[in-house]
Each structure stands twice: as C-alpha cells, then as structure tokens.
Design an enzyme around this catalytic site. Structure first.
Site, PDB file in Angstrom:
ATOM      1  N   HIS A 297      23.110  21.061  13.877  1.00 26.87           N
ATOM      2  CA  HIS A 297      24.095  20.446  14.770  1.00 26.87           C
ATOM      3  C   HIS A 297      24.750  19.227  14.110  1.00 26.87           C
ATOM      4  O   HIS A 297      24.099  18.220  13.876  1.00 26.87           O
ATOM      5  CB  HIS A 297      23.387  20.023  16.068  1.00 26.87           C
ATOM      6  CG  HIS A 297      24.280  19.396  17.068  1.00 26.87           C
ATOM      7  ND1 HIS A 297      24.108  18.113  17.525  1.00 26.87           N
ATOM      8  CD2 HIS A 297      25.354  19.891  17.723  1.00 26.87           C
ATOM      9  CE1 HIS A 297      25.034  17.827  18.420  1.00 26.87           C
ATOM     10  NE2 HIS A 297      25.810  18.887  18.559  1.00 26.87           N
TER      11      HIS A 297
ATOM     12  N   GLU B 136      27.130  23.353  11.182  1.00 24.11           N
ATOM     13  CA  GLU B 136      28.144  23.308  12.228  1.00 24.11           C
ATOM     14  C   GLU B 136      29.187  22.234  11.967  1.00 24.11           C
ATOM     15  O   GLU B 136      28.893  21.048  12.109  1.00 24.11           O
ATOM     16  CB  GLU B 136      27.508  23.013  13.593  1.00 24.11           C
ATOM     17  CG  GLU B 136      28.512  23.161  14.727  1.00 24.11           C
ATOM     18  CD  GLU B 136      28.367  22.151  15.852  1.00 24.11           C
ATOM     19  OE1 GLU B 136      27.676  21.126  15.695  1.00 24.11           O
ATOM     20  OE2 GLU B 136      28.986  22.382  16.898  1.00 24.11           O
TER      21      GLU B 136
ATOM     22  N   ASP C  28      32.333  20.498  13.570  1.00 25.37           N
ATOM     23  CA  ASP C  28      33.304  20.333  14.654  1.00 25.37           C
ATOM     24  C   ASP C  28      34.634  19.973  14.000  1.00 25.37           C
ATOM     25  O   ASP C  28      34.655  19.242  13.004  1.00 25.37           O
ATOM     26  CB  ASP C  28      32.878  19.191  15.586  1.00 25.37           C
ATOM     27  CG  ASP C  28      31.608  19.490  16.355  1.00 25.37           C
ATOM     28  OD1 ASP C  28      31.396  20.655  16.726  1.00 25.37           O
ATOM     29  OD2 ASP C  28      30.828  18.549  16.592  1.00 25.37           O
TER      30      ASP C  28
ATOM     31  N   HIS D 119      33.472  15.072  14.953  1.00 23.56           N
ATOM     32  CA  HIS D 119      33.259  15.457  16.349  1.00 23.56           C
ATOM     33  C   HIS D 119      34.296  14.869  17.290  1.00 23.56           C
ATOM     34  O   HIS D 119      34.930  15.580  18.075  1.00 23.56           O
ATOM     35  CB  HIS D 119      31.855  15.029  16.803  1.00 23.56           C
ATOM     36  CG  HIS D 119      31.584  15.320  18.248  1.00 23.56           C
ATOM     37  ND1 HIS D 119      31.927  14.448  19.264  1.00 23.56           N
ATOM     38  CD2 HIS D 119      31.021  16.387  18.865  1.00 23.56           C
ATOM     39  CE1 HIS D 119      31.580  14.971  20.431  1.00 23.56           C
ATOM     40  NE2 HIS D 119      31.035  16.152  20.214  1.00 23.56           N
TER      41      HIS D 119
ATOM     42  N   GLU E 291      22.557  33.373   2.138  1.00 21.25           N
ATOM     43  CA  GLU E 291      23.865  33.039   2.696  1.00 21.25           C
ATOM     44  C   GLU E 291      23.738  31.933   3.733  1.00 21.25           C
ATOM     45  O   GLU E 291      22.985  32.060   4.710  1.00 21.25           O
ATOM     46  CB  GLU E 291      24.519  34.273   3.333  1.00 21.25           C
ATOM     47  CG  GLU E 291      25.948  33.984   3.787  1.00 21.25           C
ATOM     48  CD  GLU E 291      26.662  35.184   4.384  1.00 21.25           C
ATOM     49  OE1 GLU E 291      26.035  36.266   4.474  1.00 21.25           O
ATOM     50  OE2 GLU E 291      27.835  35.031   4.760  1.00 21.25           O
TER      51      GLU E 291
HETATM   52  O1  G3P Z   1      28.989  23.136  19.874  1.00 20.49           O
HETATM   53  C1  G3P Z   1      27.765  23.105  20.496  1.00 20.49           C
HETATM   54  C2  G3P Z   1      27.431  21.696  20.646  1.00 20.49           C
HETATM   55  O2  G3P Z   1      27.643  21.118  19.395  1.00 20.49           O
HETATM   56  C3  G3P Z   1      28.322  21.071  21.649  1.00 20.49           C
HETATM   57  O3  G3P Z   1      28.161  19.754  21.633  1.00 20.49           O
HETATM   58  O4  G3P Z   1      29.549  17.780  21.697  1.00 20.49           O
HETATM   59  O5  G3P Z   1      27.993  18.150  19.817  1.00 20.49           O
HETATM   60  O6  G3P Z   1      30.062  19.474  19.982  1.00 20.49           O
HETATM   61  P1  G3P Z   1      28.993  18.758  20.730  1.00 20.49           P
HETATM   62 CA    CA Z   2      29.828  21.179  18.376  1.00 18.71          CA
END
Ligand code: G3P
Ligand code: CA
Length: 318
Positions: free
Chosen positions: A26, A53, A55, A68, A147
């Site tokens: 995350h 991840e 954003d 984010h 991967e």
């Molecule tokens: O995308 C899933 C989770 O990351 C959503 O929360 O606010 O961290 O993008 P946020």
């Molecule tokens: Ca997110």
C-alpha cells in the site's frame, strides 16, 4: 520482519502463484519508508510483495505522477521550495519539472531510511512518474526473478487520467495476462476504463473500490462512496465492468464477512481489502489471518513483510 534476507535477496514472495492471496504494498512499504517512492516500492519488493501500488495524480503539464493526495503539501518539501499557488500546493498547479525538484518526506510511521537497506534508484525519494514506476517494476522483476505486479489507482475521475494510464500500460506491454489491476473509487471511471479497453482490444483487470454492502435480503455488492452518501451496486452489476472489488476492512457499518466474499466469488469477482496497517507483528498476523480465513484474495498492506508472512503461513496451513 526479515532484515537480513532483505539485504541479500528478499524474504518471501509467492513465486508467481496468482491463485493464492496476494499482498499489495500500500503506497509502497509505506509503514517503513516515505510513501510512493522508488525506495519504498523497492523495499516492499525485497520483502516479497506481489504488487506495488501507485496512486496517481496529474501535473499541470499532463504527466501522471505517483502521489496519494491532490496536493504536494503532506508528503513533500514543497512549502520549503515554492510559494503557494491558488492558495495551496495542488499537484495540478505544478509542472513535472517542478515536481521533480521536490523530495518526498517521511509521514506516519515511515522513516527516512530502513536498517540494512540501500535503495538502488538514482533518486529514490523523488516523486516518481507512473512511467518510472512501470519501468521500475519491470527492472525489479528481473532482479528478484519473479513478476512484480502493479496496481495503479486513478485518483481523479478524469478521462485524461484514464487515457494516460491506458496509454502508458499498453505501450509498456501490459495486457489481460499481465500481473496488474487498475483501481478507482469512481464506478464511472471503472466503467469508462472498461469501455476504452474494449475499444482498444486490451482488457486489463479492473477493481472498483468502496465499502462492502450486504442487504438484509442477502443482496451483496459495493457501496460507492460519494459526496451524496453511499451508492450501492450489486456484485452482478460490478461484474459487468470489473474483475474485482476493493473494500475497506474493519468497518463496523459495512463489515466484510465470509458470506460476503463467497457471494463476490460466486459472481466471479476477486475481493481485496484495505488497509492492513497494524505495526505490531502479532496483531497484524491475527488481522491478516482473519480476512484470509474469510477467503480474501488480496490485501493492501503498509507493512508488506507482515502480509507476506501471514499469507505464507496461511497457504502452508491449507
Ligand atoms: O486503493 C486502495 C486503498 O489504497 C485506498 O486507500 O486512500 O490509500 O488510496 P488510499
Ligand atoms: Ca490507493
């Protein structure tokens, strides 16, 4: 934690087993290092995460960057380097060249460094472009021999952002077989992404974010969070334009249950949960295990090493 192994070769990983529950770092290894940085993504990869991840936001000149918030305020040193614009520091008011002069600063439990880990990137704490994240994931995949998936989130319900994400992914060789999910809190955005993918004949997996909804009559689905409240969509509706749902965990109003996940699976949807953020090892293990036992398919984790350890223990016990 898995410090010694991190330095050498990583400490876990799923050996490309897509059918087992997946760990999604995350915002990178955001519990340990500044969020959305190449350093944070790399640490997560060394810890064995399946996905990183990013954003995504758009700069003034149309570049997709991994950050984010829609402002630079919380996570960078922008206030030290620039005067406010339009009363603030919106990403959309800064060019990519300007954003690239900034440094991402530690927030939350993230620190400026992680013991025993030296990032390999030339600018490990700059704001990365989406293209740089894609290229980094590919390079790291070669380095670690498996991967590394990417899980980009369209942070704005914006057709320009949709087009930019799809263009970069297609040009970088991603397709329906790639280790990728594209996510959004906006069902309009996810629907539009699917329409555009169909037109481009390149259907990469999509995830709609929201809250779990389970009506008294057993109808299950996703509540899309909006300014006017929560708009419920049934799993059948979501399955018409996406491959999965991403739902908030530990929400007492909309709790995730095994019955909920079973219904999603029956509709052909994956269920991913966010955000696993417990730092304490035992508490984190308990939380991951609770959702893994319900059948959860993927977990957004601030401490990806905790997620990998819990997932590996779960798989071993099956
Ligand atoms: O995308 C899933 C989770 O990351 C959503 O929360 O606010 O961290 O993008 P946020
Ligand atoms: Ca997110």
């Amino acid at each position: 934690a898995c410090l010694s192994a991190v330095v050498l070769m990583g400490c876990g990983g799923n050996d490309d087993a897509p059918d087992q529950p997946q760990v999604i770092a995350h915002r990178g290894a955001s519990g340990y290092l500044p969020e959305h940085t190449l350093a944070g993504y790399e640490l997560a990869i060394r810890m064995g995460t399946d996905f990183i991840e990013p954003d995504l936001q758009l700069t003034k000149d149309g570049a997709l960057v991994a950050i984010h918030d829609d402002t630079l305020t919380r996570t960078t040193n922008v206030a030290d380097r620039f005067a406010q614009r339009n009363g603030g520091y919106k990403v959309a008011d800064f060019t990519l060249a300007e954003v690239k002069t900034l440094t991402v600063i530690p927030t939350g439990t993230g620190k400026a460094s992680y013991p025993g880990f030296t990032p390999s990137a030339a600018t490990p704490f700059a704001v990365p472009t989406f293209q740089e994240v894609v290229d980094f994931a590919k390079k790291q995949s070669n380095t670690v021999g498996r991967e590394v998936g990417i899980y980009p989130e369209a942070k704005q319900a914006d057709p320009v952002m949709e087009d930019g994400i799809l263009k970069i992914l297609s040009a970088s060789g991603y397709n329906v077989r790639s280790k990728i999910f594209i996510q959004s809190f906006s069902d309009e955005t996810v629907r539009s992404l699917r329409t555009k993918q169909n037109a481009q004949n390149n259907k990469m997996p999509l995830v709609l974010l929201g809250v779990a909804t389970l009506a008294a009559d057993g109808t299950a689905g996703v509540g899309v969070i909006g300014t006017a409240g929560v708009k419920p969509l049934t799993f059948k509706e979501v399955a018409g334009f996406a491959e999965g749902v991403g739902v908030v965990i530990n929400n007492t109003t909309y709790p995730i249950t095994k019955a909920y996940i079973d219904k999603a699976h029956a509709a052909g949807l994956k269920v991913h949960g966010w955000t696993f953020a417990k730092a304490d090892g035992a508490m984190a293990a308990d939380e991951f295990r609770r959702y893994l036992d319900m059948g959860m398919d993927g977990m957004f984790a601030n401490y990806p090493d905790q997620g990998v350890a819990a997932r590996d223990a779960f798989v071993k016990s099956r």
